[in-house]
Enzyme design. Sequence first.
Site: not given
Ligand code: UDX
Length: 433
Positions: A31, A143-145, A195, A241, A244, A251
């Site tokens: 890596k 808090f990164l997505r 967190k 909101l 799904g 996370c």
């Molecule tokens: C999340 C947090 O958003 C982020 O702040 C944290 O640091 C890590 O965890 P991530 O796991 O990358 O980020 O994804 P996120 O976009 O939050 O979505 C999480 C899950 O929720 C996904 O399966 C997504 O499809 C679902 N989701 C999200 C919904 O079903 N509906 C929504 O409105 C938003």
Amino acid sequence: MVGAGYVGLATAACLAHLGHRVVCADVVEEKIAALSDGIIPIVEEGLDDLVSEGLTSGRLSFVVGASGAAKGAEVVFLCVPTPQRSDGSADMSFIEAAAREIAPVLASESIVVNKSTVPVGSARVVEEFLRRVDVAVVSNPEFLREGSAIHDFLNPDRIVIGADDREAAMRVAALYSGLGAPLVITDPASAETIKYASNAFLATKISFVNTVANVCEAVGADVHDVILGIGYDTRIGFEFLKPGPGWGGSCFPKDTLAMVRIAEDAGYDFRFLKGVIEVNEEQKDIMVGKIRRAAGGSLAGVTIALWGLTFKARTDDVRDSPAISIGSRLIAEGAAVRAYDPTFANAASGHADRGRSPNLEVLPGALICADPYGAVEGARVLAVLTEWEELKRLDFSKVHELMAEPHVIDGRNLLNGAALKRLGFSYVGVGRS
Ligand code: UDX
């Protein structure tokens, strides 16, 4: 930066972009070799540009082993995994190994920052691993997505720093100066709780809207309009909101269970969050139920097409993906599953003769197809489980022709239901018909 996973790599590239000199370490030699050549092992929008920028400017470099990165550093970020143990608690062994490795090489007055999501009290635990009174330990959760990690880093809603030593907190805060985000400076336990509470609240919003969607189905309401109506209330808002197939990823599932466990260990029964998790499991059962009903009541021997395997769009990550869990349940009930996901399309086409290859064992027992049309061939039901935009723009007359029966279960409310019905499909969304 100790750890070149999603969080470590995105943080390293962004800090280099902000003008800092960053050395990023990982234990995986291949890596590090690839990253040093600018090859990024994950799908993350904008990351490749920032890594090349850092390599070209000389502000970003990669090394094997934590001590190589920590030696001489003013600040050391720990971004190593904290996987879930079988009892729901977080496994701290990677943190421990990293802390013990860097302890002897840390410069005096340097700062060790916990960025990994760690149980409340971990800053203290890391202090014990380090045994360095001249080094401050600070909590600075991320808090990164996934999919928008670079954007989220450069446009943060807030920066949270937990430290007993105010000066150390301000030194960490200074790394982010220029981003213009509100600063929440607190003690380590509160930062660590922030967190977990953030992720638990976001998961709660999604579980809430999923239950509202179920009510909408029962009473004949349209969840889309209901969300519009409640979201304009600024106390509620529109974010997180979208109904799904349930939340997944690396996370939310891990952190919600960990928070239940942390509370339990501290003598508090977090029944509310247990309910949120339970609702999320039920949501997957509800999706399987819809698919089973569309298939005529039984899945045994029935061909089902799945579009989407990753836990959300714009990532290649299938960790705790609802699509994988739903797909596995369909296979367990005897369905022949044909799946398509843009992430795995190339790998699938390279093995078109066999339709699957060892690296496509993402959903064991399913046939992974190279294109969305291949997946629907002979299928009685098509289920959409990840919100990939490109799925909207397909030729649905062709899809109709290829399917054995034209039933669509849209687990993300992604497609145009009315248009599909006009083409002769039966269409079932989430919280709307
Ligand atoms: C999340 C947090 O958003 C982020 O702040 C944290 O640091 C890590 O965890 P991530 O796991 O990358 O980020 O994804 P996120 O976009 O939050 O979505 C999480 C899950 O929720 C996904 O399966 C997504 O499809 C679902 N989701 C999200 C919904 O079903 N509906 C929504 O409105 C938003």
